[in-house]
Design an enzyme around this catalytic site. Structure first.
Site, short mmCIF file in Angstrom:
data_model
loop_
_atom_site.label_atom_id
_atom_site.label_comp_id
_atom_site.label_asym_id
_atom_site.label_seq_id
_atom_site.Cartn_x
_atom_site.Cartn_y
_atom_site.Cartn_z
N GLY A 100 60.93 55.25 122.18
CA GLY A 100 60.09 54.87 122.77
C GLY A 100 58.92 55.33 122.65
O GLY A 100 58.65 55.71 123.80
N ARG A 101 58.72 57.24 122.61
CA ARG A 101 58.19 57.86 122.94
C ARG A 101 56.32 58.01 122.36
O ARG A 101 55.78 58.21 122.96
CB ARG A 101 58.52 59.37 122.78
N GLU A 123 64.65 42.87 120.12
CA GLU A 123 63.51 42.78 120.48
C GLU A 123 62.43 43.48 120.60
O GLU A 123 63.09 44.88 121.37
CB GLU A 123 63.41 41.99 121.96
N GLN A 142 69.88 52.84 118.95
CA GLN A 142 71.55 53.31 119.01
C GLN A 142 72.52 52.42 120.24
O GLN A 142 72.12 51.58 121.24
CB GLN A 142 71.65 54.34 120.23
#
Length: 182
Positions: A100-101, A123, A142
């Site tokens: 995400g980072r 997605e 996760q």
């Protein structure tokens, strides 16, 4: 209540929870890391002028070990793992923080219902101005498992049960569309 690694391990050992294939390092303190599969779908923009909730969406099917997600674009993918949830366990998918980072958002648009069985369609959205190269087999998200207060009266029997590979939207099969045709 979110399940701990101890409970997850015990449920897998007892056959109550199925996650296959699974390596020991994938089990985290309160989740299971899932890996990227090799099945991808992208919306075929050449075959449609507009998408609606009433019509089947056309996709381009891509099977490969590596894929590049272009900037500001959307792609469907699948987990490598096949899961089977018991009727008293629900789950949700979270993208890994490290990914995400990088600006790659990963979700599965809601809960994984109790009784679900299949590979999970993911997605993916690249929020960057740079492409992101992904490799099948890498940990990508996760799976967080939670025990419900009671077993589901009717475990999941929906349109994505037993799915394998990335599966596109089946919103056109929704009850509202069937009622409107009558």
């Amino acid at each position: 209540m979110i399940l701990s690694d101890r409970t997850i391990n015990q449920m897998i050992k007892n056959g109550e929870l199925v996650v296959e294939p699974l390596e020991e390092y994938q089990i985290q303190p309160a989740s299971i890391d899932l890996r990227l599969g090799s099945s991808f779908l992208k919306i075929d923009e050449n075959l449609m002028e507009v998408m609606t909730l009433n019509d089947e969406i056309k996709y381009v099917n891509l099977e490969r070990k590596e894929i590049i997600v272009p900037p500001n674009s959307f792609l469907l993918a699948t987990t490598r793992e096949y899961i089977k949830l018991p009727p008293d366990i629900t789950a949700f998918v979270e993208g890994r923080s490290s990914i995400g980072r990088m600006g790659l958002f990963i979700q599965n648009a809601g809960w994984v219902d109790p009784g679900f069985e299949g590979q999970i369609t993911l997605e993916l959205y690249n929020a960057n101005r740079l492409p992101i190269k992904l490799t099948a087999g890498r940990r990508i998200c996760q799976l967080v498992l939670a025990r419900m207060d009671k077993e589901a009266k009717t475990p999941y029997q929906g349109k994505y049960l037993y799915q394998k590979k990335a599966v596109g939207s089946r919103v056109y099969q929704d009850l509202e569309n069937k009622q409107n045709k009558n």
